[in-house]
Write a protein that holds these residues in place. Structure first.
Motif, PDB file in Angstrom:
ATOM      1  N   TRP A 850       0.674  -1.347   0.046  1.00 25.97           N
ATOM      2  CA  TRP A 850       0.047  -0.145   0.105  1.00 25.97           C
ATOM      3  C   TRP A 850       0.842   1.157  -0.199  1.00 25.97           C
ATOM      4  O   TRP A 850       0.451   2.504   0.256  1.00 25.97           O
ATOM      5  CB  TRP A 850      -0.996   0.114   1.195  1.00 25.97           C
ATOM      6  N   ILE A 851       1.959   1.127  -0.250  1.00 29.25           N
ATOM      7  CA  ILE A 851       3.090   2.239  -0.234  1.00 29.25           C
ATOM      8  C   ILE A 851       3.215   2.921  -1.710  1.00 29.25           C
ATOM      9  O   ILE A 851       3.851   2.087  -2.511  1.00 29.25           O
ATOM     10  CB  ILE A 851       4.282   1.764   0.411  1.00 29.25           C
ATOM     11  N   LEU A 852       2.628   3.855  -2.027  1.00 30.49           N
ATOM     12  CA  LEU A 852       2.715   4.632  -3.358  1.00 30.49           C
ATOM     13  C   LEU A 852       3.578   5.749  -3.300  1.00 30.49           C
ATOM     14  O   LEU A 852       3.493   6.556  -2.482  1.00 30.49           O
ATOM     15  CB  LEU A 852       1.405   4.323  -3.873  1.00 30.49           C
ATOM     16  N   MET A 853       4.360   5.917  -4.508  1.00 28.59           N
ATOM     17  CA  MET A 853       4.821   7.407  -4.610  1.00 28.59           C
ATOM     18  C   MET A 853       3.534   8.376  -4.481  1.00 28.59           C
ATOM     19  O   MET A 853       2.619   8.202  -4.866  1.00 28.59           O
ATOM     20  CB  MET A 853       5.513   7.476  -5.976  1.00 28.59           C
ATOM     21  N   PRO A 854       4.332   9.736  -3.974  1.00 31.84           N
ATOM     22  CA  PRO A 854       3.140  10.631  -4.179  1.00 31.84           C
ATOM     23  C   PRO A 854       2.927  11.209  -5.502  1.00 31.84           C
ATOM     24  O   PRO A 854       3.839  11.110  -6.433  1.00 31.84           O
ATOM     25  CB  PRO A 854       4.202  11.989  -3.247  1.00 31.84           C
ATOM     26  N   PHE A 909      -1.301   9.503  -2.722  1.00 30.69           N
ATOM     27  CA  PHE A 909      -2.033   8.972  -3.981  1.00 30.69           C
ATOM     28  C   PHE A 909      -3.407   8.918  -3.589  1.00 30.69           C
ATOM     29  O   PHE A 909      -4.211   9.193  -4.641  1.00 30.69           O
ATOM     30  CB  PHE A 909      -1.285   7.268  -4.073  1.00 30.69           C
ATOM     31  N   GLY A 910      -3.835   8.727  -2.474  1.00 34.15           N
ATOM     32  CA  GLY A 910      -5.256   8.858  -2.177  1.00 34.15           C
ATOM     33  C   GLY A 910      -5.784   7.325  -1.843  1.00 34.15           C
ATOM     34  O   GLY A 910      -5.042   6.550  -1.495  1.00 34.15           O
ATOM     35  N   GLY A 920     -10.032   0.761  -1.670  1.00 35.60           N
ATOM     36  CA  GLY A 920     -10.728   1.268  -0.701  1.00 35.60           C
ATOM     37  C   GLY A 920      -9.979   1.808   0.388  1.00 35.60           C
ATOM     38  O   GLY A 920     -10.408   2.532   0.972  1.00 35.60           O
ATOM     39  N   GLY A 921      -8.687   1.049   0.649  1.00 37.81           N
ATOM     40  CA  GLY A 921      -8.060   1.873   1.801  1.00 37.81           C
ATOM     41  C   GLY A 921      -6.902   2.984   1.461  1.00 37.81           C
ATOM     42  O   GLY A 921      -6.945   3.238   0.180  1.00 37.81           O
ATOM     43  N   GLU A 922      -6.532   3.367   2.375  1.00 33.86           N
ATOM     44  CA  GLU A 922      -5.692   4.709   2.207  1.00 33.86           C
ATOM     45  C   GLU A 922      -4.256   4.286   1.747  1.00 33.86           C
ATOM     46  O   GLU A 922      -3.649   3.634   2.669  1.00 33.86           O
ATOM     47  CB  GLU A 922      -5.895   5.319   3.412  1.00 33.86           C
ATOM     48  N   ALA A 923      -3.739   4.783   0.890  1.00 27.06           N
ATOM     49  CA  ALA A 923      -2.353   4.757   0.424  1.00 27.06           C
ATOM     50  C   ALA A 923      -1.256   5.296   1.490  1.00 27.06           C
ATOM     51  O   ALA A 923      -1.592   6.283   2.307  1.00 27.06           O
ATOM     52  CB  ALA A 923      -2.087   5.104  -0.744  1.00 27.06           C
ATOM     53  N   TYR A 924      -0.025   4.924   1.542  1.00 27.44           N
ATOM     54  CA  TYR A 924       1.019   5.368   2.331  1.00 27.44           C
ATOM     55  C   TYR A 924       1.936   6.334   1.536  1.00 27.44           C
ATOM     56  O   TYR A 924       2.021   5.920   0.396  1.00 27.44           O
ATOM     57  CB  TYR A 924       1.837   4.219   3.118  1.00 27.44           C
ATOM     58  N   ILE A 925       2.426   7.258   2.178  1.00 31.24           N
ATOM     59  CA  ILE A 925       3.737   7.856   1.662  1.00 31.24           C
ATOM     60  C   ILE A 925       4.876   7.245   2.513  1.00 31.24           C
ATOM     61  O   ILE A 925       4.707   7.445   3.828  1.00 31.24           O
ATOM     62  CB  ILE A 925       3.520   9.349   1.557  1.00 31.24           C
TER      63      ILE A 925
END
Length: 933
Positions: A850-854, A909-910, A920-925
């Motif tokens: 769940w870790i995505l680039m900004p 990312f959202g 539906g979950g929230e991404a991490y930075i």
């Protein structure tokens, strides 16, 4: 004459005692809650697991394809996983419908009711409400039998959807004749390259009435990565269509041979009856007496779940697909798949050494072939794929246990060679483990769990070496088996992670984090199965260790840190729902308090295993959860697989008859002596000759401020008061200076970025060298973070963002800041106006975590910390669907700018989109270093 009479007596007694034990099997146990089992038709260790699929979303509680809370069936597929924590299988899915066919799963699926559903050993039936179709399923090892009764007249359809559940990499359907098709499916899920072939035979001619194909369509051949077909025929009211599906891992020829061997019968009831006989043959190996039918059901369903896997994974002629993806022949053994070894080495495999020695040898021969064809022993093997799931190299436990218990039928020397190879690789922290005698947070994530489990596995290899008379190997691996001592903190009695030479703080034994595998320090601080007397001694004796066992059961029953769905069945911090706890209650036997073992085991047997869909307290995990029950109910448990003995407890049943392969029957009652139970089945095992080995000296702890302003005090502490400490320091610029170790006399100060080396020595035995780095701050900036960091991912504090130390791609080592569901904003106070031309901040992407680039990063400058000017915006260029773990520096070159304050704002990312498993979950930075130059 006397010998003949005894043998006949045993056989007669067995036959008189035998019953239809399959009647007690309830396949719905574990299909609710978090058991992750499935209710479909199977035979013991069969290749086919023919079961309904009610889950197609890959969700955690849908790992088996079925969950009791569901009310819609999408189809009936031929492979399923029993109680795992990751989703896969669901191959060759068929679904009957009526009317105009539709290839959308939303349309061909059907509602059903549990009141119209039945599951027994080797059989499953259900009514599909949508079109009033009765479905019955049974199976042999390699052929699934379907019987569909269409209760209305009209157009009947059989839907074949190769895109069911996991990703289709390559699909093919060949029309052999109106009643026969051949199907190939190559898919990707947990097993990233799974092959399955099948031959499907209909009882009446069928025509293709609808198709969805994105590839070739020629000469009755259809291929593609999108492939679904409807086969149709008109039916009268009450008419039945029977279907036989033979599967093979090798090819169409293999599927045809399997059909010829096991699929020639047109008598559904005869096949079902044979499945029941197959189950009774296996289940009657352990016969228990009880007036409580629920207890009998729980016991025999548990045994049924143990016998569900590993699965035979070769054709009737012995051909199989190896780990090298090539075809091979197994001439004199059965080749198997689905080895959940992190789970099953603890109880399922020890149980098999008691009641199925021949199959145990087959498992080990499979291991050896996988080593020869794939380069190493299996860790978590699935469909000829190594998933690399979980930790350790627990194949060696299964091998050592078999050798210690005198099981033959495999090459001991080759098995030892394969085991030693697994232990000498440089993967998953093993390189650091070999060099330093433990794994630190700096080396590898889940460092504590890996260290203690590698140490147990090393003990297993040492036992093999001892049996084979390999003195040097025995001594080497026995010393390695003591590596747990480097993570045992004598001040608190816990297995505690180490970082940069020191204990990692803050430390909470209840915290679930990346230093442990599916657990916390409570769960792993008892994981020294190979040296329980040594662990007791480390605690200060039996009384203190008894108190430590008491403590896990009396601790608050809430974990802290990361939520871990696997941790269930809590009694204090003891977790019966997950494997690392499974031996702990038996440790009371080692401190002469067997009554406490009795109390805990009986409570677990009474309360955590029920005759209900949610009757398992945690994932079944390929038979481990049930094997614990079977063994404990018999009054035995293998705390240390690799030793030919059991720990004991009062049997749960009034009488248990154990029928062994050598023709003997063992009778267990509540009056059976502990001595008889302890050696049950292994009475004639002679221990190998003792070989002396060295005691390990634990590595000292080095403590100081990792990041300091002007100076810091360094203190070095031995883990044993009898140890002497020697150390040396390397300052900045000392790289080419030859230095020597000197005796440590007390704390000392350092004033520059310094590397400290230290080792302990006792009785001439030196520990490994502990190395710690202490950095003088590269700047004296201040920093304000205007976002809320996840407490699991703080990297030691806010200054980690400007300390000049870069985290690597393995973010689980703890060098990154993590922010979920929010933009990231930080303000750096340079303390005075400074000119710069380069700004950068570094981010990480691990899509599956769940870790995505900004989306973008903005850089601002200010003189007063109130009014900011936007200097540059850097857009992201990394595809969020890219699953590669990677780091990107969002660097910005700017015109010469003078400012005191720099603000960095990264836009997260959202919410995770539909294509993501965590939709539906929230991404991490995840951010590490911010640079201003």
């Amino acid at each position: 004459m006397k010998k003949v009479f005894i043998v006949l007596l045993v056989i007669i007694a067995h036959n008189l005692f035998s019953q239809n034990y399959s009647q007690y099997v309830n396949p719905f146990i574990g299909t609710g809650g978090h058991g992750h089992t499935f209710p479909g038709a199977i035979v013991p260790f069969g290749m086919v697991q023919l079961s309904p699929d009610t889950r197609i979303d890959g969700s955690w509680d849908g790992c088996s394809g079925y969950h009791y809370s569901d009310s819609v069936i999408y189809g009936f597929s031929h492979t399923h996983l029993n109680g795992t924590g990751v989703s896969d299988y669901g191959d060759i899915m068929l679904m009957p419908t009526m009317g105009d066919p539709n290839l959308s799963n939303k349309d061909y699926s059907s509602k059903f009711s549990h009141k119209n559903e039945k599951a027994t050993a080797g059989f499953y039936a259900v009514k599909l409400d949508k079109h009033n179709i009765d479905v019955r399923l049974t199976t042999t090892k390699r052929v699934g039998y379907h019987e569909y009764t269409f209760n209305n007249s009209g157009n009947a359809n059989i839907i074949l959807d190769l895109n069911h559940r996991d990703k289709l990499l390559e699909g093919e359907v060949k029309i052999v004749d109106p009643k026969t098709i051949e199907v190939f499916r190559r898919s990707e899920a947990w097993a990233t390259n799974q092959y399955i072939y099948s031959r499907i035979e209909f009882s009446k001619p069928m025509k293709i009435s609808k198709k969805e194909v994105n590839g070739k369509q020629e000469d009755q051949l259809y291929t593609g990565t999108r492939l679904a077909l409807a086969f149709s025929a008109s039916v009268k009211k009450g008419e039945k269509i029977s279907i036989k599906v033979a599967v093979s891992p090798t090819g169409y020829e293999g599927a045809a041979k399997n059909m010829l061997a096991e699929g020639t019968s047109d008598n559904f009831e005869a096949v079902r009856k044979q499945a029941v006989e197959d189950w009774n043959k296996e289940l009657s190996k352990i016969e228990v007496k009880s007036g409580d039918k629920d207890k009998l059901t729980v016991f025999y369903t548990a045994l049924y779940h143990v016998f569900t896997q590993p699965n035979i994974n070769m054709d009737v002629d012995g051909r199989y697909r190896g780990r090298d993806n090539k075809l091979h022949m197994a001439d004199d053994f059965g080749y198997y798949s689905v080895f959940s070894l992190w789970d099953t080495f603890r109880a399922a495999h020890p149980l098999m050494t008691l009641i199925d020695r021949k199959r145990t040898a087959d498992f080990i021969n499979t291991f050896i072939k996988q080593y020869e064809q794939g380069g190493k022993l299996p860790v978590w093997e699935l469909a000829s794929n190594e998933t690399e799931c979980m930790i350790g190299y627990h194949s060696v436990s299964v091998i050592a246990d078999a050798m210690a218990k005198g099981i033959t039928g495999f090459d001991y020397e080759k098995a030892f060679e394969a085991s030693k190879n697994s232990a000498m690789l440089d993967i998953f922290g093993l390189n650091a483990y070999k060099n330093n005698n433990y794994i630190s947070i700096d080396d590898e994530h889940e460092s504590v769990s890996k260290t203690v489990e590698y140490a147990y596995d090393d003990w297993c290899i040492a036992q093999m070496a001892k049996i084979l008379g390999k003195k040097e190997d025995y001594q080497y691996f026995m010393k390695r088996s003591q590596n747990w001592k480097n993570l045992y903190n004598p001040k608190n009695g816990f297995m505690q992670p180490r970082k940069n030479g020191n204990w990692h703080e803050p430390f909470d034994p209840r915290e679930v984090n990346n230093n442990y595998t599916e657990g916390n320090s409570w769960h792993y601080s008892y994981s020294v199965q190979q040296d329980i007397p040594g662990l007791i001694q480390a605690h200060g004796g039996k009384e203190k260790f008894e108190q430590f066992i008491d403590a896990i059961f009396s601790a608050p029953d809430q974990t802290t840190g990361r939520e871990q769905v696997d941790i269930t069945g809590l009694m204090g911090q003891y977790a019966q729902g997950n494997e690392p706890s499974h031996h702990i209650a038996y440790l009371y036997n080692f401190v002469d308090k067997p009554q406490k073992t009795e109390e805990k085991i009986k409570y677990i047997l009474d309360n955590f295993y029920k005759n209900a869909p949610d009757g398992l307290i945690g994932n079944e995990d390929c038979g481990q959860m049930s094997a614990w029950y079977v063994l404990s109910a018999m009054g035995i448990y293998s705390v240390t697989p690799g030793k030919p003995e059991w720990e004991t407890v009062t049997p749960y049943f009034d009488e248990i008859r154990l029928h062994l392969e050598n023709g003997t029957t063992k009778v267990i009652t509540k009056n059976t002596s502990k001595a008889d139970l302890k050696k049950l089945g292994f009475e004639n095992i002679k221990p190998a000759k003792d070989i002396k080995y060295d005691e390990l000296t634990a590595s000292p702890v080095i403590a100081a401020d990792r990041l300091f302003d002007f100076s810091t005090k360094v203190e070095i502490t031995p883990l044993n008061d009898k140890d002497k400490i020697f150390y040396m320091t390397l300052d900045e610029g000392d790289a080419n200076v030859r230095k020597t170790f000197t005796a440590y006399k007390g704390p000392f100060a350092i004033y520059k970025t310094t590397q400290v080396h230290a080792y302990a020595e006792r009785n001439g035995e030196k520990s490994s060298v502990t190395v710690a780095n202490f950095n003088r701050r590269p700047n004296h900036w201040d920093i304000t973070v205007n976002s809320t960091v996840n407490p699991q991912y703080t990297a030691g504090g806010k200054f980690a963002l400007i300390d000049g130390i870069n985290g690597d791609v393995n973010w689980r080592k703890g060098e990154w800041h993590g922010y979920q569901g929010q933009n990231f904003e930080v303000i750096i106070d340079l303390k005075s106006p400074q000119q710069f031309t380069h700004l950068s901040s570094t981010y990480l992407q691990d899509n599956r975590a769940w870790i995505l680039m900004p989306k973008k990063v903005e850089y601002y400058a200010s003189m007063d910390g109130k009014s900011y000017i936007l200097l540059k915006t850097v857009e992201n260029t990394i595809d969020p669907k890219d699953e590669k773990m990677q780091i990107k520096d969002f660097a910005a070159e700017v015109l010469p700018t003078e400012a005191r304050y720099v603000k960095v704002k990264a836009y997260y990312f959202g919410k995770l989109p539909e294509w993501h498993q965590g939709a539906g979950g929230e991404a991490y930075i995840f951010i590490d270093e911010v640079s201003v130059k």
